[in-house]
Motif scaffolding. Structure first.
Motif, PDB file in Angstrom:
ATOM      1  N   TRP A 129      52.095  71.686  49.027  1.00  0.00           N
ATOM      2  CA  TRP A 129      52.077  70.969  47.751  1.00  0.00           C
ATOM      3  C   TRP A 129      50.935  69.968  47.715  1.00  0.00           C
ATOM      4  CZ3 TRP A 129      52.675  65.717  46.763  1.00  0.00           C
ATOM      5  CH2 TRP A 129      52.719  65.376  45.395  1.00  0.00           C
ATOM      6  N   LEU A 130      50.711  69.258  48.807  1.00  0.00           N
ATOM      7  CA  LEU A 130      49.608  68.302  48.868  1.00  0.00           C
ATOM      8  C   LEU A 130      48.262  68.996  48.658  1.00  0.00           C
ATOM      9  CD1 LEU A 130      50.742  66.049  51.857  1.00  0.00           C
ATOM     10  CD2 LEU A 130      50.430  65.310  49.479  1.00  0.00           C
ATOM     11  N   ARG A 131      48.065  70.126  49.314  1.00  0.00           N
ATOM     12  CA  ARG A 131      46.803  70.848  49.143  1.00  0.00           C
ATOM     13  C   ARG A 131      46.654  71.359  47.709  1.00  0.00           C
ATOM     14  NH1 ARG A 131      47.551  72.079  54.853  1.00  0.00           N
ATOM     15  NH2 ARG A 131      49.187  73.592  54.355  1.00  0.00           N
ATOM     16  N   ASP A 132      47.775  71.789  47.121  1.00  0.00           N
ATOM     17  CA  ASP A 132      47.725  72.312  45.756  1.00  0.00           C
ATOM     18  C   ASP A 132      47.409  71.215  44.750  1.00  0.00           C
ATOM     19  OD1 ASP A 132      48.287  74.414  43.675  1.00  0.00           O
ATOM     20  OD2 ASP A 132      49.851  72.965  43.155  1.00  0.00           O
ATOM     21  N   ILE A 133      48.034  70.042  44.911  1.00  0.00           N
ATOM     22  CA  ILE A 133      47.764  68.990  43.933  1.00  0.00           C
ATOM     23  C   ILE A 133      46.350  68.445  44.098  1.00  0.00           C
ATOM     24  CG2 ILE A 133      48.625  66.963  45.224  1.00  0.00           C
ATOM     25  CD1 ILE A 133      49.881  66.068  42.504  1.00  0.00           C
ATOM     26  N   LYS A 134      45.828  68.461  45.311  1.00  0.00           N
ATOM     27  CA  LYS A 134      44.438  68.057  45.489  1.00  0.00           C
ATOM     28  C   LYS A 134      43.516  69.024  44.753  1.00  0.00           C
ATOM     29  CE  LYS A 134      40.741  67.308  48.816  1.00  0.00           C
ATOM     30  NZ  LYS A 134      40.294  67.388  50.235  1.00  0.00           N
ATOM     31  N   ARG A 135      43.803  70.326  44.862  1.00  0.00           N
ATOM     32  CA  ARG A 135      43.000  71.317  44.153  1.00  0.00           C
ATOM     33  C   ARG A 135      43.057  71.077  42.649  1.00  0.00           C
ATOM     34  NH1 ARG A 135      44.190  75.207  41.129  1.00  0.00           N
ATOM     35  NH2 ARG A 135      46.414  75.121  41.660  1.00  0.00           N
ATOM     36  N   ARG A 136      44.257  70.793  42.140  1.00  0.00           N
ATOM     37  CA  ARG A 136      44.402  70.570  40.707  1.00  0.00           C
ATOM     38  C   ARG A 136      43.706  69.289  40.252  1.00  0.00           C
ATOM     39  NH1 ARG A 136      50.153  70.144  39.459  1.00  0.00           N
ATOM     40  NH2 ARG A 136      50.705  70.207  41.674  1.00  0.00           N
TER      41      ARG A 136
ATOM     42  N   HIS B 179      42.756  59.501  44.173  1.00  0.00           N
ATOM     43  CA  HIS B 179      43.882  60.397  44.431  1.00  0.00           C
ATOM     44  C   HIS B 179      43.551  61.429  45.505  1.00  0.00           C
ATOM     45  CE1 HIS B 179      45.778  59.440  40.278  1.00  0.00           C
ATOM     46  NE2 HIS B 179      46.441  58.823  41.227  1.00  0.00           N
ATOM     47  N   ALA B 180      42.350  61.982  45.439  1.00  0.00           N
ATOM     48  CA  ALA B 180      41.950  62.972  46.446  1.00  0.00           C
ATOM     49  C   ALA B 180      41.899  62.331  47.833  1.00  0.00           C
ATOM     50  CB  ALA B 180      40.595  63.569  46.086  1.00  0.00           C
ATOM     51  N   ASP B 181      41.391  61.112  47.915  1.00  0.00           N
ATOM     52  CA  ASP B 181      41.328  60.411  49.209  1.00  0.00           C
ATOM     53  C   ASP B 181      42.722  60.106  49.736  1.00  0.00           C
ATOM     54  OD1 ASP B 181      38.575  60.471  49.170  1.00  0.00           O
ATOM     55  OD2 ASP B 181      38.339  58.402  48.452  1.00  0.00           O
ATOM     56  N   LEU B 182      43.631  59.733  48.838  1.00  0.00           N
ATOM     57  CA  LEU B 182      45.009  59.464  49.247  1.00  0.00           C
ATOM     58  C   LEU B 182      45.665  60.730  49.783  1.00  0.00           C
ATOM     59  CD1 LEU B 182      47.578  57.741  49.442  1.00  0.00           C
ATOM     60  CD2 LEU B 182      47.989  58.208  47.002  1.00  0.00           C
ATOM     61  N   VAL B 183      45.464  61.843  49.092  1.00  0.00           N
ATOM     62  CA  VAL B 183      46.038  63.112  49.546  1.00  0.00           C
ATOM     63  C   VAL B 183      45.465  63.506  50.907  1.00  0.00           C
ATOM     64  CG1 VAL B 183      46.231  65.574  49.075  1.00  0.00           C
ATOM     65  CG2 VAL B 183      46.572  63.930  47.228  1.00  0.00           C
ATOM     66  N   ASP B 184      44.172  63.314  51.105  1.00  0.00           N
ATOM     67  CA  ASP B 184      43.555  63.625  52.401  1.00  0.00           C
ATOM     68  C   ASP B 184      44.197  62.802  53.515  1.00  0.00           C
ATOM     69  OD1 ASP B 184      41.781  65.574  51.548  1.00  0.00           O
ATOM     70  OD2 ASP B 184      40.136  64.169  51.222  1.00  0.00           O
TER      71      ASP B 184
ATOM     72  N   GLU C 233      47.790  54.184  58.798  1.00  0.00           N
ATOM     73  CA  GLU C 233      46.943  53.051  58.429  1.00  0.00           C
ATOM     74  C   GLU C 233      46.059  53.403  57.230  1.00  0.00           C
ATOM     75  OE1 GLU C 233      43.493  50.121  60.343  1.00  0.00           O
ATOM     76  OE2 GLU C 233      44.656  51.450  61.651  1.00  0.00           O
ATOM     77  N   LEU C 234      45.503  54.606  57.250  1.00  0.00           N
ATOM     78  CA  LEU C 234      44.622  55.033  56.166  1.00  0.00           C
ATOM     79  C   LEU C 234      45.418  55.291  54.885  1.00  0.00           C
ATOM     80  CD1 LEU C 234      41.711  55.661  55.409  1.00  0.00           C
ATOM     81  CD2 LEU C 234      42.099  58.041  56.117  1.00  0.00           C
ATOM     82  N   VAL C 235      46.616  55.826  55.015  1.00  0.00           N
ATOM     83  CA  VAL C 235      47.466  56.060  53.843  1.00  0.00           C
ATOM     84  C   VAL C 235      47.751  54.746  53.129  1.00  0.00           C
ATOM     85  CG1 VAL C 235      49.810  56.673  53.121  1.00  0.00           C
ATOM     86  CG2 VAL C 235      48.524  58.219  54.596  1.00  0.00           C
ATOM     87  N   ARG C 236      48.166  53.747  53.893  1.00  0.00           N
ATOM     88  CA  ARG C 236      48.449  52.442  53.285  1.00  0.00           C
ATOM     89  C   ARG C 236      47.198  51.875  52.614  1.00  0.00           C
ATOM     90  NH1 ARG C 236      51.810  47.993  53.526  1.00  0.00           N
ATOM     91  NH2 ARG C 236      53.210  48.920  55.045  1.00  0.00           N
ATOM     92  N   LYS C 237      46.068  51.975  53.288  1.00  0.00           N
ATOM     93  CA  LYS C 237      44.818  51.448  52.739  1.00  0.00           C
ATOM     94  C   LYS C 237      44.447  52.156  51.447  1.00  0.00           C
ATOM     95  CE  LYS C 237      39.900  50.858  53.813  1.00  0.00           C
ATOM     96  NZ  LYS C 237      38.825  51.113  54.806  1.00  0.00           N
TER      97      LYS C 237
ATOM     98  N   GLU D 170      46.806  51.095  48.591  1.00  0.00           N
ATOM     99  CA  GLU D 170      46.513  49.739  48.130  1.00  0.00           C
ATOM    100  C   GLU D 170      45.236  49.709  47.297  1.00  0.00           C
ATOM    101  OE1 GLU D 170      46.401  47.579  51.789  1.00  0.00           O
ATOM    102  OE2 GLU D 170      48.579  47.197  51.804  1.00  0.00           O
ATOM    103  N   GLU D 171      44.206  50.406  47.745  1.00  0.00           N
ATOM    104  CA  GLU D 171      42.942  50.453  47.006  1.00  0.00           C
ATOM    105  C   GLU D 171      43.129  51.101  45.641  1.00  0.00           C
ATOM    106  OE1 GLU D 171      39.826  50.815  50.800  1.00  0.00           O
ATOM    107  OE2 GLU D 171      40.482  52.604  49.716  1.00  0.00           O
ATOM    108  N   HIS D 172      43.882  52.186  45.619  1.00  0.00           N
ATOM    109  CA  HIS D 172      44.099  52.901  44.364  1.00  0.00           C
ATOM    110  C   HIS D 172      44.864  52.056  43.356  1.00  0.00           C
ATOM    111  CE1 HIS D 172      45.323  55.754  41.377  1.00  0.00           C
ATOM    112  NE2 HIS D 172      46.581  55.711  41.765  1.00  0.00           N
ATOM    113  N   LEU D 173      45.906  51.376  43.805  1.00  0.00           N
ATOM    114  CA  LEU D 173      46.712  50.575  42.884  1.00  0.00           C
ATOM    115  C   LEU D 173      45.919  49.400  42.320  1.00  0.00           C
ATOM    116  CD1 LEU D 173      50.146  50.554  44.739  1.00  0.00           C
ATOM    117  CD2 LEU D 173      49.534  51.838  42.684  1.00  0.00           C
TER     118      LEU D 173
END
Length: 216
Positions: free
Chosen positions: A99-106, A174-179, A187-191, A194-197
């Motif tokens: 699902w993560l790979r699919d939503i990144k593609r979309r 969004h793409a960076d968050l999914v990655d 650590e990267l997910v949280r960062k 936070e950056e996105h919000l």
């Protein structure tokens, strides 16, 4: 689904998608005719929506949709920035990789035929899907309930105050968050969240001000 639930979902959908804009009147008589129900289910539905801060109810006068204001934007993002970075860490291992790979593609490859309003709605829907999926994986049911209400208000903000070029900026975030989620790097997910919000708060406030100036 009972008649009250049906009325509730019907009115709520119209509020969230902007068909009932902020400060518009909601006619109980019209709803009764449209839904072919008595007054009681409609009134019970309205009272539920009032508890969720989606309508104002004025006794013996009527019901109107709550306003969208800069204060509402601040309140919504204040909660999101406080809660979502922790929630994403508690749910990240529950997210399906396919699902993560699919939503990144979309996110990165929208239908080339989409443009203008259709493209804006496309990105609004993807944003809603991504964040709702993240929240739904959190094991804390009270936080999930809180965030579902916040996301309802957030959807109103996006529908009302987003710009036709809504995807700009949020696409990369969004793409960076999914990655980061695919890499399971906490650590990267949280960062990334936070950056996105923070960036999303700025865009929403700018677009809200832009829409107010355009309507003046």
């Amino acid at each position: 689904m009972g008649k009250t639930d049906e009325a509730y979902e019907y009115v709520k959908a119209k509020i969230l998608n902007g068909e009932y804009p902020p400060l518009s009147d909601i006619s109980e008589d019209t709803l009764q005719r449209e839904l072919n129900v008595s007054r009681t289910p409609v009134r019970e539905a309205i009272l539920r929506l009032e508890k969720e801060d989606l309508v104002y109810v004025y006794p013996r006068k009527g019901t109107i949709v709550t306003a969208v204001t800069l204060d509402l934007i601040e309140d919504v993002y204040g909660v999101r920035e406080l809660v979502e970075p922790s929630m994403v860490l508690s749910s990240m291992h529950m997210l399906n990789k396919d699902w993560l790979r699919d939503i990144k593609r979309r996110i990165l490859e929208p239908d080339p035929s989409l443009e203008g309003e259709a493209l804006r709605r496309y990105y609004v829907d993807l944003d809603t899907e991504l964040h709702a999926k993240i929240v739904s994986g959190c094991p804390n049911r009270y936080l999930v309930r809180l965030m579902n209400n916040i996301f309802d208000q957030n959807l109103r903000l996006r529908i009302i105050s987003s710009h036709p070029t809504e995807g700009e900026g949020s696409i990369e975030e969004h793409a960076d968050l999914v990655d980061a989620l695919l890499a399971e790097d906490e650590e990267l997910v949280r960062k990334r969240m936070e950056e996105h919000l923070k960036a999303s708060r700025v865009r929403t406030m700018q677009h809200f001000r832009y829409s107010k100036v355009s309507q003046a």
